[in-house]
Design a protein around this motif. Sequence first.
Motif, PDB file in Angstrom:
ATOM      1  N   GLY A 160      32.946  85.519  16.384  1.00 27.18           N
ATOM      2  CA  GLY A 160      33.692  86.432  17.253  1.00 27.18           C
ATOM      3  C   GLY A 160      35.153  86.050  17.462  1.00 27.18           C
ATOM      4  N   ARG A 161      35.624  85.027  16.777  1.00 25.06           N
ATOM      5  CA  ARG A 161      37.049  84.671  16.954  1.00 25.06           C
ATOM      6  C   ARG A 161      37.948  85.815  16.481  1.00 25.06           C
ATOM      7  N   PHE A 162      37.530  86.465  15.370  1.00 35.65           N
ATOM      8  CA  PHE A 162      38.347  87.546  14.805  1.00 35.65           C
ATOM      9  C   PHE A 162      37.496  88.798  14.593  1.00 35.65           C
ATOM     10  N   ASN A 163      38.117  89.950  14.869  1.00 38.11           N
ATOM     11  CA  ASN A 163      37.410  91.222  14.738  1.00 38.11           C
ATOM     12  C   ASN A 163      38.436  92.246  14.226  1.00 38.11           C
ATOM     13  N   PRO A 164      38.895  92.054  12.981  1.00 39.44           N
ATOM     14  CA  PRO A 164      40.071  92.819  12.528  1.00 39.44           C
ATOM     15  C   PRO A 164      39.786  94.304  12.302  1.00 39.44           C
ATOM     16  N   GLU A 165      40.757  95.105  12.683  1.00 40.27           N
ATOM     17  CA  GLU A 165      40.650  96.546  12.446  1.00 40.27           C
ATOM     18  C   GLU A 165      41.493  96.911  11.228  1.00 40.27           C
ATOM     19  N   GLY A 166      41.172  98.087  10.666  1.00 40.13           N
ATOM     20  CA  GLY A 166      42.030  98.660   9.625  1.00 40.13           C
ATOM     21  C   GLY A 166      41.845  98.079   8.231  1.00 40.13           C
ATOM     22  N   LEU A 167      40.731  97.384   8.007  1.00 40.26           N
ATOM     23  CA  LEU A 167      40.538  96.829   6.657  1.00 40.26           C
ATOM     24  C   LEU A 167      40.104  97.930   5.696  1.00 40.26           C
ATOM     25  N   SER A 168      40.487  97.777   4.454  1.00 41.01           N
ATOM     26  CA  SER A 168      40.061  98.742   3.444  1.00 41.01           C
ATOM     27  C   SER A 168      38.536  98.761   3.360  1.00 41.01           C
ATOM     28  N   GLY A 169      37.973  99.954   3.228  1.00 40.07           N
ATOM     29  CA  GLY A 169      36.517 100.056   3.094  1.00 40.07           C
ATOM     30  C   GLY A 169      36.067 100.038   1.641  1.00 40.07           C
ATOM     31  N   VAL A 170      37.028 100.023   0.733  1.00 40.58           N
ATOM     32  CA  VAL A 170      36.668  99.986  -0.696  1.00 40.58           C
ATOM     33  C   VAL A 170      37.473  98.907  -1.407  1.00 40.58           C
ATOM     34  N   ALA A 171      36.887  98.384  -2.452  1.00 39.06           N
ATOM     35  CA  ALA A 171      37.575  97.375  -3.269  1.00 39.06           C
ATOM     36  C   ALA A 171      37.397  97.776  -4.729  1.00 39.06           C
ATOM     37  N   VAL A 172      38.352  98.536  -5.224  1.00 39.36           N
ATOM     38  CA  VAL A 172      38.272  98.981  -6.619  1.00 39.36           C
ATOM     39  C   VAL A 172      38.828  97.868  -7.504  1.00 39.36           C
ATOM     40  N   ALA A 173      38.036  97.461  -8.468  1.00 33.78           N
ATOM     41  CA  ALA A 173      38.414  96.311  -9.301  1.00 33.78           C
ATOM     42  C   ALA A 173      39.745  96.529 -10.009  1.00 33.78           C
ATOM     43  N   LEU A 174      40.555  95.475 -10.043  1.00 35.36           N
ATOM     44  CA  LEU A 174      41.775  95.531 -10.849  1.00 35.36           C
ATOM     45  C   LEU A 174      41.363  95.508 -12.328  1.00 35.36           C
ATOM     46  N   GLU A 175      42.305  95.923 -13.153  1.00 34.01           N
ATOM     47  CA  GLU A 175      41.968  95.965 -14.590  1.00 34.01           C
ATOM     48  C   GLU A 175      42.989  95.173 -15.387  1.00 34.01           C
ATOM     49  N   GLU A 176      42.568  94.745 -16.551  1.00 32.62           N
ATOM     50  CA  GLU A 176      43.458  93.994 -17.451  1.00 32.62           C
ATOM     51  C   GLU A 176      42.877  94.085 -18.857  1.00 32.62           C
ATOM     52  N   PRO A 177      43.673  93.734 -19.882  1.00 30.88           N
ATOM     53  CA  PRO A 177      43.107  93.668 -21.233  1.00 30.88           C
ATOM     54  C   PRO A 177      41.992  92.625 -21.276  1.00 30.88           C
ATOM     55  N   ALA A 178      41.088  92.775 -22.231  1.00 30.33           N
ATOM     56  CA  ALA A 178      39.953  91.838 -22.330  1.00 30.33           C
ATOM     57  C   ALA A 178      40.459  90.396 -22.386  1.00 30.33           C
ATOM     58  N   PRO A 179      39.806  89.472 -21.666  1.00 30.98           N
ATOM     59  CA  PRO A 179      40.249  88.065 -21.725  1.00 30.98           C
ATOM     60  C   PRO A 179      40.008  87.478 -23.109  1.00 30.98           C
ATOM     61  N   PRO A 180      40.783  86.445 -23.466  1.00 32.37           N
ATOM     62  CA  PRO A 180      40.570  85.829 -24.774  1.00 32.37           C
ATOM     63  C   PRO A 180      39.155  85.251 -24.888  1.00 32.37           C
ATOM     64  N   ALA A 181      38.632  85.222 -26.111  1.00 33.05           N
ATOM     65  CA  ALA A 181      37.304  84.623 -26.314  1.00 33.05           C
ATOM     66  C   ALA A 181      37.389  83.126 -26.034  1.00 33.05           C
ATOM     67  N   ALA A 182      36.261  82.560 -25.626  1.00 31.40           N
ATOM     68  CA  ALA A 182      36.246  81.116 -25.346  1.00 31.40           C
ATOM     69  C   ALA A 182      36.458  80.332 -26.642  1.00 31.40           C
ATOM     70  N   THR A 183      37.295  79.288 -26.562  1.00 29.94           N
ATOM     71  CA  THR A 183      37.444  78.405 -27.726  1.00 29.94           C
ATOM     72  C   THR A 183      36.856  77.045 -27.351  1.00 29.94           C
ATOM     73  N   PRO A 184      36.166  76.389 -28.283  1.00 25.22           N
ATOM     74  CA  PRO A 184      35.538  75.114 -27.948  1.00 25.22           C
ATOM     75  C   PRO A 184      36.573  74.082 -27.490  1.00 25.22           C
ATOM     76  N   ILE A 185      36.132  73.187 -26.634  1.00 25.04           N
ATOM     77  CA  ILE A 185      37.040  72.151 -26.125  1.00 25.04           C
ATOM     78  C   ILE A 185      37.277  71.115 -27.237  1.00 25.04           C
ATOM     79  N   ALA A 186      38.542  70.892 -27.559  1.00 23.66           N
ATOM     80  CA  ALA A 186      38.875  69.982 -28.668  1.00 23.66           C
ATOM     81  C   ALA A 186      38.621  68.529 -28.266  1.00 23.66           C
ATOM     82  N   PRO A 187      38.191  67.695 -29.210  1.00 25.17           N
ATOM     83  CA  PRO A 187      38.014  66.276 -28.872  1.00 25.17           C
ATOM     84  C   PRO A 187      39.364  65.611 -28.590  1.00 25.17           C
ATOM     85  N   VAL A 188      39.342  64.507 -27.846  1.00 24.15           N
ATOM     86  CA  VAL A 188      40.604  63.774 -27.605  1.00 24.15           C
ATOM     87  C   VAL A 188      40.670  62.586 -28.568  1.00 24.15           C
TER      88      VAL A 188
END
Length: 393
Positions: free
Chosen positions: A215-243
């Motif tokens: 009950g410390r906070f009871n904020p008003e006016g928050l968005s009731g929807v969260a539409v996902a942001l978009e971006e180009p497809a992320p790069p494919a995973a590449t294996p971690i190179a040995p050191v």
Amino acid sequence: MINFPPTRAAGLDRLSRFTPRMGRTYAAGRNSDPGPGKRHAVSELSPYVRHRLVTEQELLQAAIAAHGVEAAEKFVAEVFWRTYWKGWLEMRSGIYDRYALGLNAAMNAMAHDRSLARRVERACEGRSGIEGFDDWAVELVETGYLHNHARMWFASIWIFTLRLPWELGADFFFRHLLDGDPASNTLSWRWVAGLHTKGKTYLARRDNIRDHTYGRFNPEGLSGVAVALEEPAPPAATPIAPVPTPDRRAATGLLLHGDDVAGVGLGIGVDISAVAGLIIDDGRSAMVQDWTAAALGDGVTEMGRRLGLSGSCLGMGDVLAWARAHGLTQVLVPEAPVGPVRTALGRLSVELGGAGVKLLPLRRPYDALCWPYAGKGFFAFKEKIPTLLTQVI
Ligand SMILES: Cc1cc2nc3c(=O)[nH]c(=O)nc-3n(C[C@H](O)[C@H](O)[C@H](O)COP(=O)(O)OP(=O)(O)OC[C@H]3O[C@@H](n4cnc5c(N)ncnc54)[C@H](O)[C@@H]3O)c2cc1C
């Protein structure tokens, strides 16, 4: 108010005081935030773990020894979230570059759009008018810490209610959190925005905030929807190179840094004739950089004591002279994961290489073991936790 003395001794003390609460107390209470100075269900160990004054392995060992695998399951899973984010970003460093480009673009937009600049400034100064959000902005800047749930609410309100560029919010966190971490921070913001798990966002709800802040906070006016942001497809995973393997016969120095300030449990395996700490300017707040420098000073002193050497902290421009003064032909660094320290070490490697001194990363066995499993979602990674635990505790 929370206080984080920047020493390994203080981190270990906090670890031992929190260990009795790593079991069911943590599982039951970790999602609620009673406010600064009252948080008994979370460890507030993150500044220590992030800079490896205390290691993930030490947290896991303490939790399992005190509570057993079942009762400690939730705490263990949260520690492994940290490991998962690190490994995931290692395999997709392009996502961090994309964040940096997005941040740059958002900063340029602010430079040309005074209204945007004002809205960002108000949000960061705790003057948005949104209860809770404004308190967290002030708490972050003053203490360098926020509860996990407050981070989620804050990021969600930033993106979906205030409709500000997510990269500016991530940068605000990164600059002010004592645990500001390129992987956990960037990828958590992406997760809230619906970019990490494509289309799946996190929406901050008024009743959830009220209930979980007692009950410390009871904020008003928050968005009731969260539409996902978009971006180009992320790069494919590449294996971690040995050191590369260090040369055991070379005159070798050890250079600690902000991502691994103490080298605890590093497994060096080579005779070290000089030790130092590297201080870089990574654009974080003065409080965070001072904290990191003090933690590094503590780590270097302790490592020097263990090796029978005396060490000091250096700026980027001092390392070559230090290497020459000690006749070094090889400098070992704890491997820095994707982020500003790795970038700085890349530049240093070129400079030292030009003078005939090799800079080589030492990968921690914990990272070498865990990171390769982080290529997909957390739940695939989580299935490996029982197997990983048999090798890390
Ligand atoms: C938007 C957002 C930004 C974040 N930015 C960071 C960041 O910059 N640096 C950072 O270390 N964590 C970050 N987190 C994750 C998490 O909020 C913190 O690790 C946690 O709140 C630290 O507090 P604690 O030590 O009291 O955690 P506890 O709950 O006591 O957990 C123990 C340890 O487990 C790890 N851990 C717990 N929860 C998480 C999590 N969700 N993700 C990754 N590791 C976790 C931390 O190392 C932590 O110290 C972020 C989360 C969100 C939602």
